[in-house]
Write a protein that holds these residues in place. Sequence first.
Motif, PDB file in Angstrom:
ATOM      1  N   ALA A   1     -11.964   4.076   3.933  1.00 40.66           N
ATOM      2  CA  ALA A   1     -10.718   4.169   4.712  1.00 40.66           C
ATOM      3  C   ALA A   1      -9.691   4.996   3.956  1.00 40.66           C
ATOM      4  CB  ALA A   1     -10.172   2.767   4.998  1.00 40.66           C
ATOM      5  N   ARG A   2      -9.625   4.818   2.641  1.00 40.07           N
ATOM      6  CA  ARG A   2      -8.696   5.597   1.824  1.00 40.07           C
ATOM      7  C   ARG A   2      -9.019   7.090   1.914  1.00 40.07           C
ATOM      8  NH1 ARG A   2      -7.896   8.305  -2.747  1.00 40.07           N
ATOM      9  NH2 ARG A   2      -6.048   7.883  -3.990  1.00 40.07           N
ATOM     10  N   ARG A   3     -10.303   7.410   1.859  1.00 33.58           N
ATOM     11  CA  ARG A   3     -10.725   8.812   1.955  1.00 33.58           C
ATOM     12  C   ARG A   3     -10.272   9.412   3.288  1.00 33.58           C
ATOM     13  NH1 ARG A   3     -14.492  11.275   4.524  1.00 33.58           N
ATOM     14  NH2 ARG A   3     -15.542   9.380   5.166  1.00 33.58           N
ATOM     15  N   ARG A   4     -10.407   8.642   4.361  1.00 32.62           N
ATOM     16  CA  ARG A   4      -9.969   9.137   5.675  1.00 32.62           C
ATOM     17  C   ARG A   4      -8.459   9.315   5.728  1.00 32.62           C
ATOM     18  NH1 ARG A   4     -13.989   5.321   7.797  1.00 32.62           N
ATOM     19  NH2 ARG A   4     -12.239   3.936   8.193  1.00 32.62           N
ATOM     20  N   VAL A   5      -7.720   8.394   5.105  1.00 32.33           N
ATOM     21  CA  VAL A   5      -6.257   8.517   5.065  1.00 32.33           C
ATOM     22  C   VAL A   5      -5.855   9.789   4.323  1.00 32.33           C
ATOM     23  CG1 VAL A   5      -4.166   7.503   4.064  1.00 32.33           C
ATOM     24  CG2 VAL A   5      -5.742   6.068   5.351  1.00 32.33           C
ATOM     25  N   VAL A   6      -6.523  10.062   3.206  1.00 30.72           N
ATOM     26  CA  VAL A   6      -6.232  11.277   2.439  1.00 30.72           C
ATOM     27  C   VAL A   6      -6.548  12.520   3.289  1.00 30.72           C
ATOM     28  CG1 VAL A   6      -6.959  12.645   0.435  1.00 30.72           C
ATOM     29  CG2 VAL A   6      -6.486  10.208   0.176  1.00 30.72           C
ATOM     30  N   LEU A   7      -7.654  12.481   4.013  1.00 31.87           N
ATOM     31  CA  LEU A   7      -8.025  13.610   4.870  1.00 31.87           C
ATOM     32  C   LEU A   7      -6.968  13.845   5.951  1.00 31.87           C
ATOM     33  CD1 LEU A   7     -10.211  15.708   5.599  1.00 31.87           C
ATOM     34  CD2 LEU A   7     -11.226  13.980   7.083  1.00 31.87           C
ATOM     35  N   VAL A   8      -6.525  12.780   6.613  1.00 32.28           N
ATOM     36  CA  VAL A   8      -5.485  12.898   7.640  1.00 32.28           C
ATOM     37  C   VAL A   8      -4.189  13.419   7.025  1.00 32.28           C
ATOM     38  CG1 VAL A   8      -3.997  11.568   9.192  1.00 32.28           C
ATOM     39  CG2 VAL A   8      -6.461  11.192   9.218  1.00 32.28           C
TER      40      VAL A   8
ATOM     41  N   HIS B   1      -1.420   1.064  -0.557  1.00 37.75           N
ATOM     42  CA  HIS B   1      -1.811  -0.312  -0.246  1.00 37.75           C
ATOM     43  C   HIS B   1      -3.328  -0.474  -0.309  1.00 37.75           C
ATOM     44  CE1 HIS B   1       2.087  -1.953   0.620  1.00 37.75           C
ATOM     45  NE2 HIS B   1       2.332  -1.069   1.577  1.00 37.75           N
ATOM     46  N   ILE B   2      -4.053   0.513   0.173  1.00 41.47           N
ATOM     47  CA  ILE B   2      -5.514   0.453   0.121  1.00 41.47           C
ATOM     48  C   ILE B   2      -5.982   0.432  -1.330  1.00 41.47           C
ATOM     49  CG2 ILE B   2      -7.624   1.795   0.560  1.00 41.47           C
ATOM     50  CD1 ILE B   2      -6.362   2.625   3.245  1.00 41.47           C
ATOM     51  N   ASP B   3      -5.384   1.287  -2.161  1.00 42.99           N
ATOM     52  CA  ASP B   3      -5.741   1.300  -3.586  1.00 42.99           C
ATOM     53  C   ASP B   3      -5.493  -0.062  -4.221  1.00 42.99           C
ATOM     54  OD1 ASP B   3      -6.472   3.945  -3.427  1.00 42.99           O
ATOM     55  OD2 ASP B   3      -4.627   4.724  -4.337  1.00 42.99           O
ATOM     56  N   SER B   4      -4.336  -0.643  -3.920  1.00 40.91           N
ATOM     57  CA  SER B   4      -3.976  -1.943  -4.479  1.00 40.91           C
ATOM     58  C   SER B   4      -4.954  -3.026  -4.027  1.00 40.91           C
ATOM     59  CB  SER B   4      -2.548  -2.287  -4.048  1.00 40.91           C
ATOM     60  OG  SER B   4      -2.221  -3.588  -4.437  1.00 40.91           O
ATOM     61  N   LEU B   5      -5.283  -3.005  -2.751  1.00 43.48           N
ATOM     62  CA  LEU B   5      -6.208  -4.001  -2.216  1.00 43.48           C
ATOM     63  C   LEU B   5      -7.600  -3.838  -2.816  1.00 43.48           C
ATOM     64  CD1 LEU B   5      -6.541  -6.359  -0.287  1.00 43.48           C
ATOM     65  CD2 LEU B   5      -6.913  -4.724   1.562  1.00 43.48           C
ATOM     66  N   ALA B   6      -8.064  -2.614  -2.965  1.00 48.02           N
ATOM     67  CA  ALA B   6      -9.386  -2.372  -3.561  1.00 48.02           C
ATOM     68  C   ALA B   6      -9.416  -2.863  -5.011  1.00 48.02           C
ATOM     69  CB  ALA B   6      -9.729  -0.890  -3.487  1.00 48.02           C
ATOM     70  N   THR B   7      -8.346  -2.594  -5.741  1.00 48.75           N
ATOM     71  CA  THR B   7      -8.254  -3.055  -7.133  1.00 48.75           C
ATOM     72  C   THR B   7      -8.280  -4.580  -7.194  1.00 48.75           C
ATOM     73  OG1 THR B   7      -6.966  -1.098  -7.734  1.00 48.75           O
ATOM     74  CG2 THR B   7      -6.838  -2.980  -9.219  1.00 48.75           C
ATOM     75  N   GLU B   8      -7.533  -5.213  -6.310  1.00 50.54           N
ATOM     76  CA  GLU B   8      -7.482  -6.681  -6.271  1.00 50.54           C
ATOM     77  C   GLU B   8      -8.844  -7.265  -5.906  1.00 50.54           C
ATOM     78  OE1 GLU B   8      -5.642 -10.349  -6.815  1.00 50.54           O
ATOM     79  OE2 GLU B   8      -4.980  -8.332  -7.337  1.00 50.54           O
TER      80      GLU B   8
ATOM     81  N   VAL C   1       0.974   7.999   2.861  1.00 45.19           N
ATOM     82  CA  VAL C   1       0.987   7.803   1.405  1.00 45.19           C
ATOM     83  C   VAL C   1       1.121   6.313   1.086  1.00 45.19           C
ATOM     84  CG1 VAL C   1       2.346   8.212  -0.693  1.00 45.19           C
ATOM     85  CG2 VAL C   1       1.827  10.110   0.843  1.00 45.19           C
ATOM     86  N   GLU C   2       2.014   5.644   1.795  1.00 48.35           N
ATOM     87  CA  GLU C   2       2.202   4.204   1.588  1.00 48.35           C
ATOM     88  C   GLU C   2       0.916   3.436   1.909  1.00 48.35           C
ATOM     89  OE1 GLU C   2       4.989   0.704   3.449  1.00 48.35           O
ATOM     90  OE2 GLU C   2       5.836   2.721   3.323  1.00 48.35           O
ATOM     91  N   LEU C   3       0.249   3.804   3.000  1.00 47.81           N
ATOM     92  CA  LEU C   3      -1.003   3.157   3.378  1.00 47.81           C
ATOM     93  C   LEU C   3      -2.061   3.373   2.303  1.00 47.81           C
ATOM     94  CD1 LEU C   3      -2.775   1.659   5.424  1.00 47.81           C
ATOM     95  CD2 LEU C   3      -3.166   3.852   6.568  1.00 47.81           C
ATOM     96  N   ARG C   4      -2.157   4.592   1.797  1.00 48.94           N
ATOM     97  CA  ARG C   4      -3.126   4.886   0.739  1.00 48.94           C
ATOM     98  C   ARG C   4      -2.851   4.025  -0.502  1.00 48.94           C
ATOM     99  NH1 ARG C   4      -2.231  10.332  -1.020  1.00 48.94           N
ATOM    100  NH2 ARG C   4      -1.084   9.421  -2.719  1.00 48.94           N
TER     101      ARG C   4
ATOM    102  N   VAL D   1       5.287  10.513   9.241  1.00 50.08           N
ATOM    103  CA  VAL D   1       3.897  10.064   9.282  1.00 50.08           C
ATOM    104  C   VAL D   1       3.232  10.286   7.931  1.00 50.08           C
ATOM    105  CG1 VAL D   1       1.628  10.508  10.305  1.00 50.08           C
ATOM    106  CG2 VAL D   1       3.626  10.339  11.774  1.00 50.08           C
ATOM    107  N   ARG D   2       3.525  11.418   7.300  1.00 49.11           N
ATOM    108  CA  ARG D   2       2.949  11.676   5.978  1.00 49.11           C
ATOM    109  C   ARG D   2       3.405  10.626   4.968  1.00 49.11           C
ATOM    110  NH1 ARG D   2       3.997  17.109   3.639  1.00 49.11           N
ATOM    111  NH2 ARG D   2       2.670  16.244   2.020  1.00 49.11           N
TER     112      ARG D   2
END
Length: 134
Positions: A85-92, A54-61, A49-52, A44-45
Amino acid sequence: GCYAVVASRAAGSGGPAARELFAEGLLQFLRPAVRQLDGHVHAVRESQVELREHIDSLATELCRINEDQKVALDLDPYVKKLLNARRRVVLVNNILQNAQERLRRLNHSVAKETMRRRAMLEAAGGYPQGLPSK
């Protein structure tokens, strides 16, 4: 609850050797569950990390698209939602990391206790034949 009653009856009948045998069996039973749970938390961890990423990439795009637009299209609210959403992923992920560390300590404690009990049983007249010597 019910398991505690069964455990106390099983451990209470037959003296110290029976209690040691019961404890050894209980530890052998718990070890695979702890290892399996640790493996699931690790998976899950990794996905977090992979989700985070992807979120970074999408935000940049989205930021790039927003800058390139000739028409005034406000993508900032969407970028903010992604960053939230990225912040929540990092928290989880931090919570999972703490849980995994606790699981590793528990696994270590179970292994240490198993070794201690095995040494006590061997010193008290031999290791019981019914248990694996793993």
